[in-house]
Design an enzyme around this catalytic site. Sequence first.
Site, short mmCIF file in Angstrom:
data_model
loop_
_atom_site.label_atom_id
_atom_site.label_comp_id
_atom_site.label_asym_id
_atom_site.label_seq_id
_atom_site.Cartn_x
_atom_site.Cartn_y
_atom_site.Cartn_z
N ARG A 1 -148.72 -74.50 32.15
CA ARG A 1 -148.25 -74.11 30.84
C ARG A 1 -148.56 -72.65 30.51
NH1 ARG A 1 -146.45 -75.29 26.05
NH2 ARG A 1 -147.37 -74.27 24.25
N CYS B 1 -150.50 -80.02 32.38
CA CYS B 1 -151.02 -81.37 32.24
C CYS B 1 -150.20 -82.19 31.25
CB CYS B 1 -152.48 -81.33 31.76
SG CYS B 1 -153.66 -80.80 33.01
N ARG C 1 -157.13 -77.17 39.43
CA ARG C 1 -156.50 -76.26 38.48
C ARG C 1 -157.53 -75.57 37.60
NH1 ARG C 1 -153.45 -78.57 34.52
NH2 ARG C 1 -152.93 -76.43 33.99
N LYS D 1 -161.27 -69.86 33.17
CA LYS D 1 -159.84 -69.98 33.48
C LYS D 1 -158.99 -69.64 32.25
CE LYS D 1 -157.34 -73.57 32.90
NZ LYS D 1 -156.27 -74.58 32.84
N ASN D 2 -159.38 -70.18 31.10
CA ASN D 2 -158.58 -70.00 29.89
C ASN D 2 -158.64 -68.59 29.33
OD1 ASN D 2 -157.69 -72.64 30.00
ND2 ASN D 2 -159.25 -73.41 28.59
N ARG E 1 -146.82 -79.86 23.55
CA ARG E 1 -147.38 -78.57 23.18
C ARG E 1 -146.21 -77.62 22.96
NH1 ARG E 1 -152.29 -77.82 27.47
NH2 ARG E 1 -150.81 -78.66 28.97
N ILE F 1 -156.09 -82.98 18.58
CA ILE F 1 -155.34 -81.86 19.14
C ILE F 1 -154.10 -82.34 19.91
CG2 ILE F 1 -155.47 -79.78 20.54
CD1 ILE F 1 -157.32 -79.76 18.11
N ASP G 1 -160.99 -79.99 25.26
CA ASP G 1 -161.22 -79.89 26.70
C ASP G 1 -162.55 -80.50 27.14
OD1 ASP G 1 -158.80 -78.76 27.23
OD2 ASP G 1 -159.54 -76.74 27.59
#
Length: 429
Positions: free
Chosen positions: A93, A117, A408, A22-23, A122, A338, A316
Amino acid sequence: MESIVVKGGRKLSGEVTVGGAKNSALPLIAATLLAESGVSRLENIPDLRDINTIIRLLAGMGAAITRAPGRLEISSAEVTDCQAPYELVKTMRASILVLGPLLARFGKARVSLPGGCAIGARPINLHIKGLEQMGAKIEVEHGYIIGRAGRLKGADISFDLTTVTGTENLMMAAVLAEGTTHLRNAAREPEIIDLAVFLRKMGAQIEGEGSHTIIITGVDKLNGCDYQVMPDRIEAGTFMVAAGISDGDIVIKNAPLAALGGVVSKLQDIGLEIEPLAEFSEDKPLNGIPVRIRRQTSDLQALDVKTMPYPGFPTDMQAQIMTLLTLIKGTSVISETIFENRFMHVFELQRMGADIEVDGRTAIVRGVEKLSGAPVMASDLRASAGLILAGLAAEGETVMSRVYHLDRGYSGFENKLKKLGADIKRITE
């Protein structure tokens, strides 16, 4: 309202295939906006809510998109609308990733401030600062980022903090800029490498991806190309934890093992055996291979975990490894560096009997003999996976609500677990 029901106590076994990342898919789809001509054909596209959102976003701008299972064909030649409306951006995002491509190709953009989320601040100031250094005029009005530019200019940009989406956005902006751009203190994630390889296939000139300095020399035009998205390292890591927490024996196919260094080393320290079933190279983080995961010992070891930018332990995977540590004798300490608000799943794990104490960005986890099934609520994407993992090991039944968080980032997660032997189902109330 959908929920996922898990009855714990089953050892997982069999094979599971990791889908596309996904990322990585999200910035690749955004990057197709840079193509003045041709069609971009993307393979290994996961079926996720976030993917659906960015497809709707590009289609609303005028992109012609054809979709088949695991595949997208995108032509951006007729894109005319340079807006990303709040109605779409508020849920994800990653929508901010259209800002750089729109400014680079069209010299204008109107992008809503992003959502996603609720795991902490961020800020996008690093994106805006970098684009301004490249000559863009940026204003924030009524919840929208409004950018204007002639042709962007190459610049020497140093990020104050390492930012993945900031690095991706400025990479995409720089590929059509006049001159050369240096991105210093750039993110090193494998998804950055995937984007750089894709942009090069489109005709961009990029070097240094995977290091802290990325150098981009602008070109006049990019074209569509064919490309396959890398496997999802977070999905692979989640199934590794599933094998450990269920005392199972799983073969994960298409696992990007070379991209999982921080996760693999911690799981091995805990006591899991992670056996590659094919040759792989640490220098090829985009490649997937079959990997077998099982417990090396019955007495798993408590340890300390600190989330860090790549190649450190990823934030993550923090919720997933915390869930495993709740059942390991001894005391473990998890430090979240993070995001400042990424321990919301702790309260749900406590409802299941976990012994966890939170002090700011530190969680102290004392292992318990068992977890008990309970109604729980997902607070974010990775928390949802952690709670399902807890349900796999808990006595009795766990019912997780707010399933939309899971959807998601994990495609068919409960079905994949079911094929491995889990007693799990999705219900609609």
